[in-house]
Design a protein around this motif. Structure first.
Motif, PDB file in Angstrom:
ATOM      1  N   MET A 172       0.814  -1.210   0.000  1.00  0.00           N
ATOM      2  CA  MET A 172       0.000   0.000   0.000  1.00  0.00           C
ATOM      3  C   MET A 172       0.851   1.266   0.000  1.00  0.00           C
ATOM      4  SD  MET A 172      -2.742  -1.514  -0.333  1.00  0.00           S
ATOM      5  CE  MET A 172      -3.717  -0.017  -0.457  1.00  0.00           C
ATOM      6  N   SER A 173       2.106   1.128   0.431  1.00  0.00           N
ATOM      7  CA  SER A 173       2.992   2.294   0.418  1.00  0.00           C
ATOM      8  C   SER A 173       3.631   2.512  -0.952  1.00  0.00           C
ATOM      9  CB  SER A 173       4.092   2.126   1.475  1.00  0.00           C
ATOM     10  OG  SER A 173       4.987   1.106   1.103  1.00  0.00           O
ATOM     11  N   LEU A 174       3.402   1.599  -1.879  1.00  0.00           N
ATOM     12  CA  LEU A 174       4.029   1.684  -3.202  1.00  0.00           C
ATOM     13  C   LEU A 174       3.144   2.355  -4.238  1.00  0.00           C
ATOM     14  CD1 LEU A 174       5.492  -1.948  -3.347  1.00  0.00           C
ATOM     15  CD2 LEU A 174       6.426   0.079  -2.211  1.00  0.00           C
ATOM     16  N   LEU A 175       1.879   2.556  -3.933  1.00  0.00           N
ATOM     17  CA  LEU A 175       0.942   3.143  -4.893  1.00  0.00           C
ATOM     18  C   LEU A 175       1.409   4.515  -5.371  1.00  0.00           C
ATOM     19  CD1 LEU A 175      -2.386   2.275  -3.026  1.00  0.00           C
ATOM     20  CD2 LEU A 175      -1.408   1.081  -4.985  1.00  0.00           C
ATOM     21  N   PRO A 176       1.236   4.824  -6.675  1.00  0.00           N
ATOM     22  CA  PRO A 176       0.653   4.001  -7.730  1.00  0.00           C
ATOM     23  C   PRO A 176       1.680   3.218  -8.545  1.00  0.00           C
ATOM     24  CG  PRO A 176       0.934   6.213  -8.551  1.00  0.00           C
ATOM     25  CD  PRO A 176       1.484   6.209  -7.131  1.00  0.00           C
ATOM     26  N   ALA A 177       2.923   3.084  -8.030  1.00  0.00           N
ATOM     27  CA  ALA A 177       3.953   2.341  -8.757  1.00  0.00           C
ATOM     28  C   ALA A 177       3.522   0.884  -8.944  1.00  0.00           C
ATOM     29  CB  ALA A 177       5.277   2.401  -7.999  1.00  0.00           C
ATOM     30  N   SER A 178       3.941   0.291 -10.064  1.00  0.00           N
ATOM     31  CA  SER A 178       3.547  -1.073 -10.370  1.00  0.00           C
ATOM     32  C   SER A 178       4.555  -1.685 -11.327  1.00  0.00           C
ATOM     33  CB  SER A 178       2.154  -1.092 -11.015  1.00  0.00           C
ATOM     34  OG  SER A 178       1.856  -2.372 -11.543  1.00  0.00           O
ATOM     35  N   GLY A 179       4.738  -3.013 -11.226  1.00  0.00           N
ATOM     36  CA  GLY A 179       5.576  -3.718 -12.191  1.00  0.00           C
ATOM     37  C   GLY A 179       5.045  -3.574 -13.606  1.00  0.00           C
ATOM     38  N   PHE A 180       3.784  -3.219 -13.717  1.00  0.00           N
ATOM     39  CA  PHE A 180       3.188  -2.898 -15.020  1.00  0.00           C
ATOM     40  C   PHE A 180       4.018  -1.840 -15.746  1.00  0.00           C
ATOM     41  CE2 PHE A 180       0.520  -0.062 -17.511  1.00  0.00           C
ATOM     42  CZ  PHE A 180      -0.275  -0.918 -18.262  1.00  0.00           C
ATOM     43  N   GLN A 181       4.704  -0.989 -14.994  1.00  0.00           N
ATOM     44  CA  GLN A 181       5.423   0.147 -15.561  1.00  0.00           C
ATOM     45  C   GLN A 181       6.838  -0.200 -16.026  1.00  0.00           C
ATOM     46  OE1 GLN A 181       4.912   2.711 -12.077  1.00  0.00           O
ATOM     47  NE2 GLN A 181       3.516   4.019 -13.232  1.00  0.00           N
ATOM     48  N   SER A 182       7.107  -1.453 -16.287  1.00  0.00           N
ATOM     49  CA  SER A 182       8.422  -1.834 -16.800  1.00  0.00           C
ATOM     50  C   SER A 182       8.532  -1.470 -18.275  1.00  0.00           C
ATOM     51  CB  SER A 182       8.664  -3.336 -16.617  1.00  0.00           C
ATOM     52  OG  SER A 182       9.873  -3.707 -17.251  1.00  0.00           O
TER      53      SER A 182
END
Length: 318
Positions: free
Chosen positions: A132-142
């Motif tokens: 929850m502290s990583l939002l909105p970062a995601s592995g999708f963004q590779s």
């Protein structure tokens, strides 16, 4: 030390090299004399590398999460290194092409077989808290992963399957608006683009579009067809490309699917992935039918694309 003929020959060659550049060899020998010996840790910048993990929470397993994703990006960089060699080779041969694709397959094999770290290598309770502290970062963004896809196939194969036939002859910009992964980062409730997707497009869109143009004639699919049309024996190359197709479009996304089911699926309510990506429809290959080389598969194989994998994943987790 005796000045042997072999040493004298090397010195003469060095003299020729530096003279051709208008340089004084003696000055370079002074530099060699005073330079320190190279160490392993300096050569690979080990101290810097080991300092690049900066967890956002006190949960120990977050560091595992960070390091595994960093390892993943290094393997992607290795893959892109091979992609560039293939695309920019001045006189590409089947053998060179095949050997480099085989290397990429080795990288993806390492990734898919090690993904167990992400499935069972973290405590579920810790993950559900620190994520929850990583939002909105995601592995999708590779971005590197998307670049590998662009290098691997004709861009039309990356269009969402519902639009693929309709936009086969559209301009690149229109095709990019309908690239498959954009439909995997929409808000679950409204269908609007997530912040994760907006960030990703703002950072990489221009770079992706330029790469699509650069690889129009030099993506793996186009290069394979060119060599095949010239009468080259592409049997071994076809085998490696089929493996690549399965690694990138079946095994890798389903490794993530298995992880998502492990950590994010609850009954009766599913948890949204980091960044709000619609992972239930985005990750399973049987929904996307993303296939780099349809000319290397039978109609039946494409129809059944990924189905057995999903059933196997669910069975393993039941």
């Amino acid at each position: 030390m005796e000045l042997t003929p072999q040493i004298k020959e090397k010195l003469d060659k060095l003299q020729e090299k530096y003279a051709a550049m208008g340089q004084d060899m003696a000055a370079y020998l002074d530099g060699l004399l005073y330079a320190d010996f190279l160490t392993y840790w300096d050569y690979i910048h080990l101290d810097t590398l080991l300092s690049l993990q900066s967890p956002k929470t006190p949960f120990p397993d977050e560091e595992i999460f960070i390091m595994y994703h960093q390892i993943t990006e290094l393997y992607f960089k290795l893959s892109l290194h091979e992609c560039k060699q293939i695309a920019e080779h001045p006189s590409l041969t089947v053998q060179f092409f095949t050997e480099r694709v085989r290397r990429i397959n080795a990288y993806f094999n390492a990734l898919t077989t090690s993904f167990e770290v992400m499935v069972n290598g973290m405590e579920k309770d810790q993950f559900l808290k620190f994520r929850m502290s990583l939002l909105p970062a995601s592995g999708f963004q590779s971005g590197q992963y998307r670049m590998i896809e662009i290098c691997a196939t004709n861009f039309t194969q990356l269009i969402d399957k519902s639009k693929r036939e309709e936009l086969a002859n559209a301009d690149i910009e229109t095709q990019f608006e309908n690239i498959y992964w954009k439909f995997g980062a929409t808000e679950l409730a409204t269908g609007k683009q997530t912040l994760t997707l907006k960030q990703f497009i703002n950072k990489y869109a221009a770079q992706f579009l330029q790469l699509v143009k650069d690889r129009k004639e030099t993506n793996f699919s186009a290069l394979y067809q060119k060599l095949a049309n010239e009468g080259s024996d592409v049997t071994a190359l076809a085998d490696e490309l089929r493996k690549l197709d399965l690694y990138v479009n079946v095994e890798w996304p389903l490794s993530h699917y298995k992880s998502a089911v492990r950590y994010l699926e609850r009954d009766p309510v599913d948890i949204a992935a980091t960044g709000g990506t619609n992972w239930q429809k985005y990750l399973p290959p049987r929904f996307q039918k993303r296939i780099f080389y349809p000319f290397l598969w039978t109609a039946e194989q494409m129809e059944e694309w990924g189905k057995g994998w999903v059933l196997g994943v669910l069975k393993d987790l039941s």
